[in-house]
Write a protein that holds these residues in place. Structure first.
Motif, mmCIF file in Angstrom:
data_model
loop_
_atom_site.group_PDB
_atom_site.id
_atom_site.type_symbol
_atom_site.label_atom_id
_atom_site.label_comp_id
_atom_site.label_asym_id
_atom_site.label_seq_id
_atom_site.Cartn_x
_atom_site.Cartn_y
_atom_site.Cartn_z
ATOM 1 N N SER A 37 -10.944 9.122 -2.271
ATOM 2 C CA SER A 37 -11.671 8.009 -1.670
ATOM 3 C C SER A 37 -10.678 6.989 -1.137
ATOM 4 C CB SER A 37 -12.575 7.339 -2.702
ATOM 5 O OG SER A 37 -13.559 8.226 -3.170
ATOM 6 N N CYS A 38 -11.096 6.283 -0.113
ATOM 7 C CA CYS A 38 -10.278 5.232 0.491
ATOM 8 C C CYS A 38 -11.174 4.020 0.710
ATOM 9 C CB CYS A 38 -9.684 5.706 1.801
ATOM 10 S SG CYS A 38 -8.858 4.411 2.760
ATOM 11 N N ALA A 39 -11.001 3.018 -0.122
ATOM 12 C CA ALA A 39 -11.816 1.810 -0.030
ATOM 13 C C ALA A 39 -11.062 0.751 0.762
ATOM 14 C CB ALA A 39 -12.152 1.299 -1.419
ATOM 15 N N ALA A 40 -11.691 0.266 1.819
ATOM 16 C CA ALA A 40 -11.071 -0.756 2.663
ATOM 17 C C ALA A 40 -11.641 -2.127 2.337
ATOM 18 C CB ALA A 40 -11.311 -0.432 4.130
ATOM 19 N N SER A 41 -10.800 -3.123 2.416
ATOM 20 C CA SER A 41 -11.235 -4.502 2.205
ATOM 21 C C SER A 41 -10.473 -5.420 3.142
ATOM 22 C CB SER A 41 -11.012 -4.915 0.749
ATOM 23 O OG SER A 41 -9.643 -4.860 0.419
ATOM 24 N N GLY A 42 -10.997 -6.606 3.325
ATOM 25 C CA GLY A 42 -10.339 -7.578 4.190
ATOM 26 C C GLY A 42 -10.894 -7.617 5.601
ATOM 27 N N ARG A 43 -11.461 -6.520 6.052
ATOM 28 C CA ARG A 43 -12.147 -6.462 7.347
ATOM 29 C C ARG A 43 -12.947 -5.163 7.395
ATOM 30 N NH1 ARG A 43 -8.982 -4.363 12.525
ATOM 31 N NH2 ARG A 43 -11.034 -3.400 12.741
ATOM 32 N N ALA A 44 -13.904 -5.119 8.267
ATOM 33 C CA ALA A 44 -14.708 -3.906 8.436
ATOM 34 C C ALA A 44 -13.992 -2.946 9.380
ATOM 35 C CB ALA A 44 -16.081 -4.263 8.990
#
Length: 124
Positions: free
Chosen positions: A21-28
């Protein structure tokens, strides 16, 4: 601050499966293609898989295309890599990356955002 955080790596026997899994945060990243790359010891980083921004197109490294599946959930700002029938040659650090483009691309220089990587080790 933009962050990509990979998880799901580990040690498995050949023939087994893992889901990264790769969870992104800080922007969409719903408007950006997402990709997975890997780097084995002593080798250069190589492209593994990419999925377009809307999830409609995918492109794979030839040696994984019948075993790996890339997907994404834009509502969760998360990308996934399902890896089946793993082989010892798949052993590497796997990196998630977000592209500057919406379309699929295998070129690392089109990916300005990278995670720290997660280790996948496949024993024979």
């Amino acid at each position: 601050q933009v962050q990509l955080v990979e998880s799901g790596g580990g040690l498995v026997q050949a023939g087994n499966s893992l889901r990264l899994s790769c969870a992104a945060s800080g922007r969409a990243f719903s408007g950006n293609a997402m990709g997975w790359f890997r780097q084995a010891p002593g080798k250069e980083r190589e492209f593994v898989a990419t999925v377009s921004a809307n999830g409609g197109n995918r492109y794979y490294l030839n040696s994984v295309k019948d075993r790996f599946t890339i997907s994404r959930d834009n509502a969760k700002n998360t990308a996934y890599l399902q890896m089946n029938n793993l082989k010892p040659d798949d052993t590497a650090v796997y990196y998630c990356a977000a592209s500057r483009l919406a379309v699929v691309t295998a070129a690392p220089n089109e990916y300005p955002y990278w995670g720290q990587g997660t280790q996948v080790t496949v024993s024979s």
